[in-house]
Design an enzyme around this catalytic site. Structure first.
Site, PDB file in Angstrom:
ATOM      1  N   LYS A  66      -8.842  80.082 119.813  1.00  0.00           N
ATOM      2  CA  LYS A  66      -9.668  81.068 118.590  1.00  0.00           C
ATOM      3  C   LYS A  66      -8.635  82.239 118.265  1.00  0.00           C
ATOM      4  O   LYS A  66      -8.508  82.563 117.061  1.00  0.00           O
ATOM      5  CB  LYS A  66     -10.459  81.679 119.511  1.00  0.00           C
ATOM      6  N   ASP A 103     -18.812  85.427 118.223  1.00  0.00           N
ATOM      7  CA  ASP A 103     -19.327  86.160 120.053  1.00  0.00           C
ATOM      8  C   ASP A 103     -20.263  86.949 119.634  1.00  0.00           C
ATOM      9  O   ASP A 103     -20.991  87.034 120.736  1.00  0.00           O
ATOM     10  CB  ASP A 103     -17.750  85.783 120.607  1.00  0.00           C
TER      11      ASP A 103
HETATM   12  P1  NDP Z   1      -9.948  83.335 128.436  1.00  0.00           P
HETATM   13  O1  NDP Z   1      -9.168  82.043 129.046  1.00  0.00           O
HETATM   14  O2  NDP Z   1      -9.707  84.270 127.189  1.00  0.00           O
HETATM   15  O3  NDP Z   1     -10.414  84.068 129.335  1.00  0.00           O
HETATM   16  C1  NDP Z   1     -10.331  84.036 130.835  1.00  0.00           C
HETATM   17  C2  NDP Z   1     -10.815  85.226 131.556  1.00  0.00           C
HETATM   18  O4  NDP Z   1     -11.225  85.188 132.893  1.00  0.00           O
HETATM   19  C3  NDP Z   1      -9.558  86.498 131.730  1.00  0.00           C
HETATM   20  O5  NDP Z   1      -9.721  87.559 132.287  1.00  0.00           O
HETATM   21  C4  NDP Z   1      -8.859  85.195 133.499  1.00  0.00           C
HETATM   22  O6  NDP Z   1      -8.418  86.609 133.520  1.00  0.00           O
HETATM   23  C5  NDP Z   1     -10.266  85.529 134.108  1.00  0.00           C
HETATM   24  N1  NDP Z   1     -10.092  84.049 135.324  1.00  0.00           N
HETATM   25  C6  NDP Z   1      -9.870  83.339 135.148  1.00  0.00           C
HETATM   26  N2  NDP Z   1     -10.301  82.970 135.928  1.00  0.00           N
HETATM   27  C7  NDP Z   1     -10.607  83.683 136.999  1.00  0.00           C
HETATM   28  C8  NDP Z   1     -10.356  83.823 139.010  1.00  0.00           C
HETATM   29  N3  NDP Z   1     -10.773  82.366 139.197  1.00  0.00           N
HETATM   30  N4  NDP Z   1     -10.981  84.731 138.861  1.00  0.00           N
HETATM   31  C9  NDP Z   1     -11.292  86.037 138.227  1.00  0.00           C
HETATM   32  N5  NDP Z   1     -11.075  86.028 136.940  1.00  0.00           N
HETATM   33  C10 NDP Z   1     -10.594  84.890 136.268  1.00  0.00           C
HETATM   34  O7  NDP Z   1     -11.188  82.759 128.007  1.00  0.00           O
HETATM   35  P2  NDP Z   1     -12.554  83.390 127.470  1.00  0.00           P
HETATM   36  O8  NDP Z   1     -12.842  84.809 127.383  1.00  0.00           O
HETATM   37  O9  NDP Z   1     -12.347  82.505 125.616  1.00  0.00           O
HETATM   38  O10 NDP Z   1     -14.038  83.169 127.479  1.00  0.00           O
HETATM   39  C11 NDP Z   1     -14.337  82.949 129.161  1.00  0.00           C
HETATM   40  C12 NDP Z   1     -15.874  82.805 129.433  1.00  0.00           C
HETATM   41  O11 NDP Z   1     -16.656  83.375 128.201  1.00  0.00           O
HETATM   42  C13 NDP Z   1     -16.082  81.217 129.638  1.00  0.00           C
HETATM   43  O12 NDP Z   1     -17.054  80.859 130.907  1.00  0.00           O
HETATM   44  C14 NDP Z   1     -16.382  80.623 128.165  1.00  0.00           C
HETATM   45  O13 NDP Z   1     -17.527  80.000 128.275  1.00  0.00           O
HETATM   46  C15 NDP Z   1     -18.087  82.359 128.326  1.00  0.00           C
HETATM   47  N6  NDP Z   1     -17.608  82.232 126.445  1.00  0.00           N
HETATM   48  C16 NDP Z   1     -18.882  81.968 125.899  1.00  0.00           C
HETATM   49  C17 NDP Z   1     -19.794  82.190 125.317  1.00  0.00           C
HETATM   50  C18 NDP Z   1     -21.057  81.945 124.796  1.00  0.00           C
HETATM   51  O14 NDP Z   1     -21.606  82.248 123.135  1.00  0.00           O
HETATM   52  N7  NDP Z   1     -22.420  82.394 125.795  1.00  0.00           N
HETATM   53  C19 NDP Z   1     -18.594  81.901 123.847  1.00  0.00           C
HETATM   54  C20 NDP Z   1     -17.305  82.419 124.191  1.00  0.00           C
HETATM   55  C21 NDP Z   1     -16.802  82.307 125.637  1.00  0.00           C
HETATM   56  P3  NDP Z   1      -6.649  86.658 133.749  1.00  0.00           P
HETATM   57  O15 NDP Z   1      -6.464  87.789 132.884  1.00  0.00           O
HETATM   58  O16 NDP Z   1      -6.127  87.030 134.867  1.00  0.00           O
HETATM   59  O17 NDP Z   1      -6.553  85.066 133.790  1.00  0.00           O
END
Ligand code: NDP
Length: 280
Positions: A66, A103
């Site tokens: 994205k 989104d």
């Molecule tokens: P990104 O990789 O951009 O961001 C991931 C986020 O999750 C970061 O803030 C990261 O923290 C945090 N994170 C990851 N692992 C952990 C953990 N073990 N403990 C705490 N925090 C954690 O992903 P996206 O933002 O693109 O996606 C996030 C979620 O949203 C996904 O599950 C995706 O499937 C869902 N989504 C759903 C949509 C829908 O239409 N329903 C649309 C878009 C996304 P850090 O910064 O510390 O790495």
């Protein structure tokens, strides 16, 4: 275009389990707008070449592409520019790509229209500061929420997101250590991908009151832990992101075809196959 039928696709990695082809097929049938929509496995390293070879009228872009697609767009919607992420591409007449992000509107449509959540004057807590969290945060601030507290595993990213939102009256960041001083929130949104890797939050229970609405952007297995946690904490209502997925698709369909399809039928169909009650 194949035989006069417009072609669309979703690019991502992984992509095999994407529901987007099914959702867009349902919209096509409902609106009588013929189209072909496929899922294309596109690792980051090969995505740009794959997109250059794609002759479709539009595309959805998902993880991990994205942000990567932003510089490829000759034109961006204001919302996509502010978020720095694109999930919908439309081919313009002179063959360049315009990038949108549906989104954020998808989340608000699902929360407000489908689930009747009143956001007016609400205190919202958001977990996460990745791409989806950015889209959610910008969209939430376009509503009349009272305030948004952002917390993230990597606190600097939460601070960077708060800075980008540029609304210091309503936006704050917290670390988990700060939570002992917070009282319960009206709405808690988990926008992390922790559920995909088995990661678990230890959100203090006192942040959830019997009136709190909890929402996880993921759906299926990735949302299970949060949904079980929110129910155990006594949240009033608990939702996953299946409805957001359907709504962001409807927004994209509208951008491409000028018609916003009705979403309740396909949502009900997908929900029947993945009932929320089955996740705890
Ligand atoms: P990104 O990789 O951009 O961001 C991931 C986020 O999750 C970061 O803030 C990261 O923290 C945090 N994170 C990851 N692992 C952990 C953990 N073990 N403990 C705490 N925090 C954690 O992903 P996206 O933002 O693109 O996606 C996030 C979620 O949203 C996904 O599950 C995706 O499937 C869902 N989504 C759903 C949509 C829908 O239409 N329903 C649309 C878009 C996304 P850090 O910064 O510390 O790495």
């Amino acid at each position: 275009m194949a035989g006069g039928v417009k072609r669309f696709a979703v690019f991502g990695d992984p992509i095999a389990h994407s529901l987007s082809p099914r959702i867009h097929a349902a919209f096509s049938q409902q609106t009588n707008i013929p189209l072909r929509y496929s899922a294309i496995h596109a690792p980051a390293a090969t995505f740009e070449n794959q997109l250059a070879d794609f002759d479709g009228a539009g595309a959805n872009i998902t993880l991990p592409l994205k942000s990567l697609v932003v510089p490829i767009c000759a034109e961006l919607s204001d919302f996509a520019r502010r978020i720095g992420a694109v999930n919908t591409l439309s081919r313009r007449l002179d063959d360049h790509w315009r990038g949108d992000n549906t989104d954020g509107p998808g989340l608000i449509q699902d929360l407000v229209r489908r689930h009747n959540v009143n956001l007016y004057g609400r205190r919202v807590l958001m977990l996460g500061a990745g791409g989806a969290a950015r889209a959610a945060a910008f969209a939430l601030l376009e509503t009349d929420i009272d305030s948004l507290v952002i917390t993230n595993r990597t606190p600097d990213r939460a601070v960077a997101l708060a800075d980008a939102l540029a609304d210091p009256e309503r936006v704050m960041t917290d670390t988990f250590a700060d939570f002992r001083n917070e009282h319960a929130f009206d709405v808690v949104i988990d926008a992390t991908s922790a559920g995909h890797t088995g990661g678990r939050h230890k959100l203090p229970l006192h942040l959830i009151a019997p009136t709190t609405v909890c929402y996880h952007l993921s759906y299926g297995k990735a949302a299970q832990h949060f949904i079980a946690f929110a129910r155990e904490a006594g949240a009033k209502r608990v939702f996953d992101g299946l409805g957001m997925l359907v709504e962001q698709a409807a927004e994209a369909f509208n951008i491409w075809n000028g018609v916003r399809p009705e979403t309740d039928a396909i949502y009900a169909e997908l929900r029947a196959e993945a009932p929320l009650d089955a996740t705890d």
